[in-house]
Design a protein around this motif. Structure first.
Motif, PDB file in Angstrom:
ATOM      1  N   SER A  34      23.171  24.414  22.546  1.00 14.69           N
ATOM      2  CA  SER A  34      22.515  23.410  23.501  1.00 14.69           C
ATOM      3  C   SER A  34      23.149  22.047  23.427  1.00 14.69           C
ATOM      4  O   SER A  34      22.930  21.414  22.422  1.00 14.69           O
ATOM      5  N   LYS A  36      22.081  19.849  24.992  1.00 12.01           N
ATOM      6  CA  LYS A  36      21.020  18.751  25.123  1.00 12.01           C
ATOM      7  C   LYS A  36      19.517  19.222  24.512  1.00 12.01           C
ATOM      8  O   LYS A  36      19.600  20.463  24.251  1.00 12.01           O
ATOM      9  N   PRO A  37      18.590  18.377  24.128  1.00  8.58           N
ATOM     10  CA  PRO A  37      17.247  18.933  23.520  1.00  8.58           C
ATOM     11  C   PRO A  37      16.896  20.051  24.568  1.00  8.58           C
ATOM     12  O   PRO A  37      16.851  19.997  25.865  1.00  8.58           O
ATOM     13  N   ILE A  38      16.281  20.963  24.044  1.00 11.42           N
ATOM     14  CA  ILE A  38      15.996  22.493  24.810  1.00 11.42           C
ATOM     15  C   ILE A  38      14.460  22.853  24.440  1.00 11.42           C
ATOM     16  O   ILE A  38      14.127  22.615  23.179  1.00 11.42           O
ATOM     17  N   SER A  39      13.834  23.326  25.441  1.00 13.55           N
ATOM     18  CA  SER A  39      12.511  23.811  25.344  1.00 13.55           C
ATOM     19  C   SER A  39      12.238  25.220  24.588  1.00 13.55           C
ATOM     20  O   SER A  39      13.112  25.765  24.606  1.00 13.55           O
ATOM     21  N   ARG A  71      11.792  16.930  17.105  1.00  9.88           N
ATOM     22  CA  ARG A  71      10.949  17.304  18.397  1.00  9.88           C
ATOM     23  C   ARG A  71      10.963  16.139  19.289  1.00  9.88           C
ATOM     24  O   ARG A  71      10.763  15.129  18.653  1.00  9.88           O
ATOM     25  N   ASP A  73      10.021  13.906  23.046  1.00  9.40           N
ATOM     26  CA  ASP A  73       9.305  14.147  24.138  1.00  9.40           C
ATOM     27  C   ASP A  73      10.223  13.348  25.383  1.00  9.40           C
ATOM     28  O   ASP A  73      10.497  12.359  25.191  1.00  9.40           O
ATOM     29  N   HIS A  76       8.198  15.748  29.725  1.00  9.50           N
ATOM     30  CA  HIS A  76       7.729  16.724  30.449  1.00  9.50           C
ATOM     31  C   HIS A  76       6.259  17.089  29.681  1.00  9.50           C
ATOM     32  O   HIS A  76       6.037  16.750  28.833  1.00  9.50           O
ATOM     33  N   HIS A  78       5.800  19.876  28.002  1.00  7.89           N
ATOM     34  CA  HIS A  78       6.226  20.518  26.866  1.00  7.89           C
ATOM     35  C   HIS A  78       7.298  19.757  26.051  1.00  7.89           C
ATOM     36  O   HIS A  78       8.188  18.982  26.660  1.00  7.89           O
ATOM     37  N   HIS A  80      10.558  19.096  23.734  1.00 10.70           N
ATOM     38  CA  HIS A  80      12.166  19.813  23.461  1.00 10.70           C
ATOM     39  C   HIS A  80      12.415  19.580  22.286  1.00 10.70           C
ATOM     40  O   HIS A  80      12.081  18.730  21.533  1.00 10.70           O
ATOM     41  N   TYR A  81      13.478  20.403  21.647  1.00 11.50           N
ATOM     42  CA  TYR A  81      14.032  20.278  20.318  1.00 11.50           C
ATOM     43  C   TYR A  81      15.381  20.156  20.119  1.00 11.50           C
ATOM     44  O   TYR A  81      15.908  20.492  21.144  1.00 11.50           O
ATOM     45  N   GLU A  82      16.044  19.448  19.155  1.00  5.86           N
ATOM     46  CA  GLU A  82      17.240  19.449  18.870  1.00  5.86           C
ATOM     47  C   GLU A  82      17.531  19.458  17.213  1.00  5.86           C
ATOM     48  O   GLU A  82      16.223  19.163  16.663  1.00  5.86           O
TER      49      GLU A  82
END
Ligand code: ZN
Ligand code: ZN
Ligand code: ZN
Length: 138
Positions: A34, A36-39, A71, A73, A76, A78, A80-82
């Motif tokens: 990914s 970018k950070p992804i949910s 993690r 923020d 949103h 929820h 996101h993670y990277e």
């Protein structure tokens, strides 16, 4: 600290006390792929053969505690993670969701925070994201 090989993910998982299951290794691969950070939801869709959404969420939270993932923020409901790598920040488009990684002059930031909060002796970490409009959306 970017890890490129599947072998390294398995090794990293074991070093942190996790069993290097196929699903966990795939999860880390998806994070690497990914841009970018992804949910959790988006990850669970990609990993549907391996893990359900609750399992993905628990794995990510456990990985975040041990410093394998971060993690983030993005404003949103929820998270996101990277993959945890070089420390950086994000600029996020509130219109289309585009995310850019940015590096800042960190020591100055932390010194400024300490000056503004004289009751504190030191800061260990920080998290800071920026929200605006990208050039395509502007
Ligand atoms: Zn945009
Ligand atoms: Zn990032
Ligand atoms: Zn920073």
């Amino acid at each position: 600290m970017e890890i490129r090989q599947t072998d390294s993910f398995a090794k990293q998982l074991r070093e942190k006390g996790f069993k290097a299951t196929h699903g966990r290794v795939r999860l880390l691969e998806m994070l690497r792929e990914s841009k970018k950070p992804i949910s959790v939801e988006a990850l669970a869709k990609k990993l549907v053969k391996h893990m359900d959404q609750a399992t993905v969420y628990r794995a990510l939270e456990a990985f975040a505690k041990t410093g394998i993932v971060k993690r983030i923020d993005l404003g949103h409901a929820h998270a996101h993670y990277e993959l945890a790598g070089e420390h950086h920040h994000h600029v996020v488009c509130e219109s289309c969701g585009k995310v850019a990684d940015v590096e800042l002059k960190e020591p100055e930031l932390e010194r400024a925070a300490l000056r503004a909060a004289p009751a504190f002796a030191n800061v260990r970490a920080h998290s800071l994201e920026f929200f605006g409009t990208c050039r395509t959306c502007a």
